[in-house]
Write an enzyme that holds these catalytic residues in place. Structure first.
Site, short mmCIF file in Angstrom:
data_model
loop_
_atom_site.label_atom_id
_atom_site.label_comp_id
_atom_site.label_asym_id
_atom_site.label_seq_id
_atom_site.Cartn_x
_atom_site.Cartn_y
_atom_site.Cartn_z
N GLU A 34 0.93 -1.28 -0.01
CA GLU A 34 0.16 0.17 -0.05
C GLU A 34 1.01 1.19 0.04
OE1 GLU A 34 -2.06 0.38 3.77
OE2 GLU A 34 -3.49 1.91 2.93
N LYS A 55 -8.98 2.71 -2.94
CA LYS A 55 -9.34 2.07 -1.29
C LYS A 55 -10.72 2.53 -0.96
CE LYS A 55 -7.11 1.38 3.23
NZ LYS A 55 -5.85 1.93 3.87
N TYR A 58 -9.17 6.03 12.66
CA TYR A 58 -9.13 5.36 14.34
C TYR A 58 -7.71 5.09 14.53
CZ TYR A 58 -9.39 0.71 12.31
OH TYR A 58 -9.14 -0.42 11.71
N CYS A 100 -5.42 -3.01 2.14
CA CYS A 100 -5.39 -3.04 3.60
C CYS A 100 -6.69 -3.06 4.31
CB CYS A 100 -4.39 -1.72 4.02
SG CYS A 100 -3.71 -2.15 5.60
N SER A 103 0.28 -2.50 7.09
CA SER A 103 -0.45 -3.02 8.22
C SER A 103 0.44 -2.91 9.61
CB SER A 103 -0.86 -4.42 8.09
OG SER A 103 -1.51 -4.64 9.38
N ASP A 161 16.09 -1.72 32.32
CA ASP A 161 15.67 -1.09 30.98
C ASP A 161 16.74 -0.75 30.22
OD1 ASP A 161 12.97 -0.97 31.84
OD2 ASP A 161 13.47 0.53 33.35
#
Lengths: 541, 541
Positions: free
Chosen positions: A44, A111, A117, A147, A173, A292
């Site tokens: 994409e 598309k 979102y 997608c 994605s 960490d």
């Protein structure tokens, strides 16, 4: 129907560099054609890279896209399916796929389902498409989706009813834990239910906070995986279609990884791509003797090689000898450039300058922050002088509750663990140790109780609930959007839950100024979780 | 048709605090009813405040909204038109208006035009409405629109054709320079063209980077303004409708301000609201003797009063005596708390610690940044100890080209001048001086050549083009999205343009970690300009 070969061009476009991406794709098309492929499918928006964000609003976009497509269309003897931005005569933009053949655009798809979102803002940029595309090549009927389209079941059904035998899905994605498995389940189910084949081509690589795992896949009409491309790497996967068997021929591929090894590999890719695509010679980070920074260092070395990694231990009065030893030990095991920089003269300088303001007021977090900020400034000075990028070492649990110092340990251009909860940090560290003959992270770093070492005998658990409890609460509040009452209803202490939620809400201002880092969860801080800083929402109900 | 009174409730909801906003609106409704108003109109999404962002995704939203509406609906003897979030039975969210009367919801409107560009993300949250609302009250027909709706001409025409005599427009329209004038021209034109009246109610106040100017307006059917509410302040404006004259009666109102005084007033409001709504006792800032910090200080004092403002001058070897004098002079004129903190011991501490790493390598920006970061850390220490918010003093020109130090002068929770170009900084400073008997900013601060004073005899213009040239190029590149070639085509030096654009592109990483600040332009850095950090787009064409 004839036999044919299809190429899945899983690669990592550089966002915005249309010219280079076009050239890169042209080379892949040549290579695929040489290997006898009849069709090549790119991800994409591959021409501009995903996500291009507001670069899409620049007026020179249309000309650049046209040039890029023209360049790519030079490829001969192969049909190209490529994701790009189509700008129509009225100036409307579409997230599109073009079919290129022998220099011409012979087909186009827009598309239809534009996600707006989570991390996606596609309706900010694109118009919605309204038409399906079916084309025939090598006597085989192909449909095209992009997608999000494949996640809407009716699209697959519609293409089937229009006669599609294989659906080509162009994707960018973004990764999140267990997403590769979800994707594969979805496409397998759709293929089997609709009795068709799916060729799923994904972008790979890191782009700012988004990471793309690749794992492009070819699915036969029984739902079985015929072929799968590599995880985290570019891969030109060429698959044979057998006209007699009416299916794509089975290839060998690596089995999917478990979640923890998969996350580790993705974090390595994220650091590699951010550093290389930004043009830094290497990275520098503060090594504290804690877990960490130990994990961040291991990731950095796996991403870039030991010779591109510099670490510095910056002890102060409250730093345990054990911490210095463990930091030095890890540096030595990994063979990186390592130095020790005492911060006492700096902190003393600050205290001297501040004395007229503070007088003999009692010590508080102010003095703790001075230590963290002295270290942050030192790292930036090393970065400025030698050109390496500073990696911030904070994790998601700390960032969530603000257990970190803005302009202190939060300093850095990229934060590999930004979206990794502390409990997962432990698992990743154990995983990394498990795959080396000599564990790269000294065992004591993993087993000792976490401490910021900003005051005598400080432990993280003096201020915070145990990390398993904290992370459970955080997960429910952040990832699952549960209310305070719902979380308490699951058996957590009400005061603890209330305190944690207040901390999350209050610390938005810190996170807003933090470095970006790779998203591996389904709700990462940053573009995916857009909260106001000034915010009167009260937890409770 | 009868005479009636309509109340425009221009106020400043606290985003997220539905309960408090409902109570606030109930009090306003009582007050308006007592004054004989028949209708009261609140701004867009007034119940939750604008923009609520991802608070809209919290599952407890629906219950909170219902409770809030119920609370507000207690108001008797007045019809309420209020902006809120309507969540329907299927869980779909709408940006809505409710008509409340004597405890009941008697009407509802769903916004039809959802902006998803610029600073707006409304399609992330809301479904599109498809129906107009017309209602009759006091023998008069009202139509309802919400913000973006009024910018789409067909909506007004449609309401007119449905019989509307007055359109009530609920707004949360973010300020940008000259926007109040544009808005008024638009509604005047629409009123005159469609022969109807428009009651335009706007939110007021600052919410993170967005600021709302208020200036709610009543327009008669000839396009004339009958009444206008205050700029930058809450205002319950009550206007009489005369049934015989068929128009809203003229009230006295302040003339609109010129752009510079208007911007100044909005910046003062932005600081006031950010500091107060975040609950800080006051602010602290570094005063350098330069114009940016001088202007920021004046704004802070106007916003909060001198007793809530602390400034500190942090000289180093390269600081001119003139700078210290001017800073002290301004502090004294304004009557604020002022202190001087020499940073030499701190910078020396850093240099001592770094010597084993740097050796005798020549000085470069590393050492300049150490000065800036020592100052940033000092300001944060004062903030930590005394609780005041640090105001960052950088301007838009600096941030655009990265002429600022991350974790140094960029330190702060709020940056009042973030969206103000340097040339406008000068105009604002002159304006502020012009309205006081004794100019609050010493004249020399305005007239001397700008300098960061990070090395001997440094001037901004050693590194940057003259600010009028720089700002022109920046405006064309950022606000107008012009390409490098187009800007050069307007007569600017090609090398200068190329250099400026490269700097803007390269410094996205710095801006991403900067403080928020009030948006006053049509393209502010932040949520309005979403650029990738890793970015291969090359200027040129």
């Amino acid at each position: 129907m004839r036999n044919f070969k299809i190429a899945l061009a899983q690669f990592s476009p550089l966002v915005g560099d249309i010219q280079q991406n076009a050239e890169n794709m042209l080379q892949q098309a040549h290579q695929a054609a040489e290997k006898g492929a009849n069709i090549i499918v790119f991800p994409e928006l591959a021409l501009i890279g995903y996500p291009p964000e507001d670069l899409l609003l620049r007026p020179s976009l249309t000309g650049r896209i046209e040039q890029g497509l023209k360049h790519l269309a030079q490829a001969k003897n192969i049909l190209i399916v490529v994701g790009y931005v189509h700008v129509d005569e009225e100036g409307k933009r579409y997230n599109a796929a073009a079919l290129l053949h022998n220099g011409l655009i012979i087909g186009r798809y827009h598309k239809q389902n534009l996600p707006n979102y989570s991390v996606f803002d596609e309706q900010r940029y694109f118009e919605i498409g309204h038409q399906y595309l079916i084309f025939e090549h090598q006597g085989h009927k192909f449909g095209v989706l992009i997608c999000e389209d494949i996640w809407v079941e009716k699209n697959t059904k519609q293409l089937k009813s229009l006669g599609a035998e294989t659906i080509l899905v162009l994707n960018a994605s973004p990764y999140e834990a267990s997403k590769p498995q979800q994707r594969q389940q979805l496409v397998s189910k759709l293929a089997a239910e609709n009795d068709l084949r799916i060729v799923y081509v994904n972008q790979v690589g890191g782009q700012d906070d988004l990471i793309f795992d690749g794992a492009s896949t070819v699915i036969n009409q029984n739902g079985d995986v015929a072929a799968r491309a590599k995880l985290t790497e570019s891969d030109l996967l060429i698959v044979d279609f057998d006209a007699e068997k009416k299916q794509y021929l089975q290839q060998k591929f690596e089995p999917a990884l478990d979640t923890i090894p998969e996350i580790y590999q993705l974090l390595v890719m994220a650091v590699r791509d951010y550093v290389n695509n930004s043009g830094f010679p290497g990275v520098v980070l503060g090594l504290s003797g804690g877990i960490d920074s130990a994990l961040t260092l291991a990731i950095a070395v796996d991403a870039l090689g030991a010779d591109r990694v510099q670490a510095v231990m910056m002890p102060y009065t409250y730093t345990a000898q054990m911490s210095v030893e463990d930091a030095a030990e890890q540096a030595q095991r990994l063979g990186i450039t390592f130095g020790i920089a005492e911060i006492n003269p700096i902190v003393n300088g600050f205290m001297q300058t501040l004395y007229p303001f503070f007088g003999d007021s009692p010590m508080d977090t102010t003095e703790e922050n001075l230590q963290a900020r002295s270290r942050g400034t030192l790292l930036m000075a090393l970065s400025n002088k030698f050109g390496n990028l500073v990696l911030a070492t904070g994790n998601k649990s700390e960032l969530a509750v603000g257990y970190c110092t803005l302009y202190g340990d939060m300093v850095g251009g990229f934060a590999p663990l930004k979206d990794v909860y502390k409990t997962i940090v432990f698992e990743l560290a154990k995983h990394r140790n498990s795959i080396a003959k000599t564990p790269v992270i000294p065992e004591r770093v993993i087993t000792r109780p976490p401490s910021a070492e900003l005051r005598p005998d400080q432990k993280d658990q003096d201020s915070l609930p145990a990390y398993d409890v904290l992370d459970s609460i955080l997960y429910m509040y952040i990832e699952e959007d549960l209310s305070q009452d719902s979380i308490v209803g699951k058996g957590f202490d009400a005061d603890v839950v209330s305190k944690v939620i207040k901390l999350v809400d209050r610390n938005e201002y810190k996170r807003r100024q933090g470095a970006i880092g790779p998203r591996i969860s389904s709700r990462a801080f940053g573009r995916e979780r857009r909260y106001p800083i000034v915010n009167g929402w009260k937890a409770g109900v």
